[in-house]
Write a protein that holds these residues in place. Structure first.
Motif, PDB file in Angstrom:
ATOM      1  N   ASP A  13     -12.127  -5.089  -3.341  1.00 43.73           N
ATOM      2  CA  ASP A  13     -11.597  -5.262  -4.699  1.00 43.73           C
ATOM      3  C   ASP A  13     -11.400  -6.720  -5.088  1.00 43.73           C
ATOM      4  O   ASP A  13     -10.511  -7.053  -5.871  1.00 43.73           O
ATOM      5  CB  ASP A  13     -10.256  -4.509  -4.864  1.00 43.73           C
ATOM      6  N   GLY A  40     -15.400   0.884  -5.821  1.00 43.82           N
ATOM      7  CA  GLY A  40     -15.123   0.993  -7.256  1.00 43.82           C
ATOM      8  C   GLY A  40     -15.274  -0.407  -7.813  1.00 43.82           C
ATOM      9  O   GLY A  40     -14.500  -1.298  -7.471  1.00 43.82           O
ATOM     10  N   HIS A  41     -16.313  -0.642  -8.588  1.00 44.70           N
ATOM     11  CA  HIS A  41     -16.577  -1.975  -9.126  1.00 44.70           C
ATOM     12  C   HIS A  41     -16.439  -1.917 -10.645  1.00 44.70           C
ATOM     13  O   HIS A  41     -17.181  -1.217 -11.318  1.00 44.70           O
ATOM     14  CB  HIS A  41     -17.985  -2.436  -8.728  1.00 44.70           C
ATOM     15  N   THR A 298      -9.666   1.315  -8.417  1.00 41.34           N
ATOM     16  CA  THR A 298     -10.672   1.825  -9.353  1.00 41.34           C
ATOM     17  C   THR A 298     -11.115   3.223  -8.940  1.00 41.34           C
ATOM     18  O   THR A 298     -11.471   4.046  -9.762  1.00 41.34           O
ATOM     19  CB  THR A 298     -11.911   0.888  -9.331  1.00 41.34           C
ATOM     20  N   ARG A 304      -2.344  -1.167  -5.454  1.00 42.77           N
ATOM     21  CA  ARG A 304      -2.810  -2.017  -4.349  1.00 42.77           C
ATOM     22  C   ARG A 304      -1.635  -2.832  -3.826  1.00 42.77           C
ATOM     23  O   ARG A 304      -0.797  -3.296  -4.603  1.00 42.77           O
ATOM     24  CB  ARG A 304      -3.914  -2.940  -4.848  1.00 42.77           C
TER      25      ARG A 304
HETATM   26 MG    MG Z   1     -13.130  -2.061  -6.006  1.00 43.40          MG
END
Ligand code: MG
Ligand code: GDP
Ligand code: IMO
Length: 427
Positions: A13, A40-41, A298, A304
């Protein structure tokens, strides 16, 4: 010609999606080489936000070839959904290519990921429960199903029969839960095969031919160095190689073909899931960073864990990946802080250590040694060149460079494509 591998230097991330999107303007091909939809971008183009899990972030530019390499584990249900999601938003996905050798995530992988996590109890890894670990286990055990198998009904069925025998036994007898019905899984996966067949090809050949034709190729890493199964905080890692070496294996190219390795690194540190994190902040500063940086996963939406920048980790990532330079992201997230800290080393039983330790127990007992710098208390999100940044923000970046010995090639000051400061030329 330039072949660039882009990797995460921390626990994932870091903003790889955003930097890939930024560099992809100049690339001809963008390649994912490991991981799966645990990634997850998020990419922001003007005011439109795109969340990608499997398809390389280069897809947002028309005309680019976007490759899912052999090292990726593909959940075809997720891939089909992602293709529909992009098509619905007007994105042309005809440039996608999928390696015939990529392994397929099956429904039993997802279920096993979930029940194994539950059974680990307090020792859980905190996986994304997307079936990543179990799919890579089958690959290493030589019983996995590959994309090429989906193109051959008979072969696929034979492999599915053998796999279901074992997985249903495990699920029903060991985990006391339901197994899967052969015909249902078969029909479901054949429908994905019909949808995906025309994208499946020999992607190693395609990439190598492009390299010979002096095309610009960008390899988009998923996860981060400390989640690498060999070099990360094992066992709190993923089951693939997010480090630069993984690009060769996961795309089918030789190391002699790689020109540069760019690390992506947040101006602070975050981690999702379990495992030690020396500079973690469990106080209101941690909350402030989480809120400023919208630090929620994401993929799973989990908050986080947030902490200070750790120079020990970036030095380690520079070594493991042979970094040519680093892109520092999310500098703007620190704008509101009075002071900022950088971890320069760890203290273990009264001794200062500068190298990242192997033993997790040792790592969890390490105390960070900090250097404190004045904050800048100014909005940096509009900066477009280094000189636009407040002096203290530039000093912060300069100190990161001094402490790690890594050149900074890009600084990001916001999620949008335009909120990027180029420092060194890459392509
Ligand atoms: Mg990510
Ligand atoms: P990846 O997995 O490495 O691609 O990173 P993620 O997309 O999961 O998480 C990074 C998040 O930070 C995304 O929501 C990005 O839109 C956002 N982001 C990226 N760079 C910046 C930046 O420089 N500043 C801010 N504020 N957000 C950023
Ligand atoms: P991107 O590409 C952050 C973490 C999980 C868990 C561990 C193992 O967006 O940077 P897995 O499902 O892979 O078996 O989970 O790895 N993890 C990530 N953390 N970013 C990611 O991807 C991650 N992919 C996996 O939280 O701790």
């Amino acid at each position: 010609m330039s072949t660039v591998v882009l990797i995460g230097t921390q626990w994932g991330d870091e903003g790889k999606g955003k930097i890939t999107d930024y560099l992809a303007q100049k690339a001809d091909i963008v390649v994912r080489y490991q991981g799966g939809n645990n990634a997850g971008h998020t990419v922001k183009v003007d005011d439109q936000e795109f969340k990608l899990h499997l398809i390389p972030s280069g897809i947002l530019y028309p005309g680019k070839l976007c490759v899912i390499g052999n090292g990726v584990v593909v959940d075809p249900a997720v891939l089909v959904k992602e293709l529909d999601y992009l098509a619905n938003r007007g994105v042309d996905t005809s440039g996608l290519r999928i390696s015939a050798n990529a392994h397929v995530i099956m429904p039993y992988h997802k279920k096993l990921d979930a029940v194994e996590e539950d059974r680990r109890g307090e020792h859980k890894i905190g996986t994304t429960k997307r079936g990543i670990g179990p799919a890579y286990m089958d690959k290493a055990a030589r019983i996995g199903i590959r994309m090429v198998d989906l193109l051959d009904e008979k072969e696929f069925k034979a492999k599915l029969v053998r796999n279901l025998e074992e997985k249903n036994y495990l699920l029903e007898r060991v985990f006391d839960t339901d197994g899967f019905a052969l015909e249902e899984v078969f029909e479901e996966y054949m429908s994905y095969a019909r949808r995906l067949a025309h994208y499946i090809t020999d992607t190693s050949l395609l990439i190598n031919e492009a390299a010979l034709a002096k095309k610009d190729i960008l390899f988009e890493g998923a996860q981060g160095t400390l989640l690498d199964v060999d070099h990360g905080t094992y066992p709190y890692v993923t089951s693939s190689h997010p480090t630069a070496g993984g690009a060769c294996i996961g795309a089918g190219i030789g190391p002699t073909r790689i020109d540069q390795v760019i690390g992506v690194c947040k101006a602070y540190t975050t981690r999702v899931g379990e495992g030690p994190f020396p500079t973690e902040l469990k106080d209101e500063i941690g909350d402030e960073i989480r809120n400023n940086g919208a630090e929620f996963g994401t993929t799973t939406g989990r908050p986080r864990r947030c902490g200070w920048f750790d120079a020990v980790i970036l030095r380690y990532a520079a070594r493991i990946n042979g970094l040519s330079s680093v892109a520092i992201t999310k500098l703007d997230v620190l704008d509101s802080l009075d002071t900022v800290k950088i971890c320069t080393g760890y203290k273990f039983k009264g001794e200062i250590i500068r190298e990242f330790p192997h033993s997790l127990r040792y790592l969890s007992e390490c105390e960070p040694v900090y250097e404190e710098l004045p904050g800048w208390k100014e909005d940096t999100s509009g900066a477009r060149k280094l000189e636009d940044l407040p002096e203290n923000a530039r000093k912060y970046l300069e100190r990161i460079k001094e402490l790690t010995g890594v050149e900074i090639s890009i600084v990001a000051v916001g999620p949008k494509r335009s909120q990027t400061i180029p420092v060194l030329e890459i392509f």
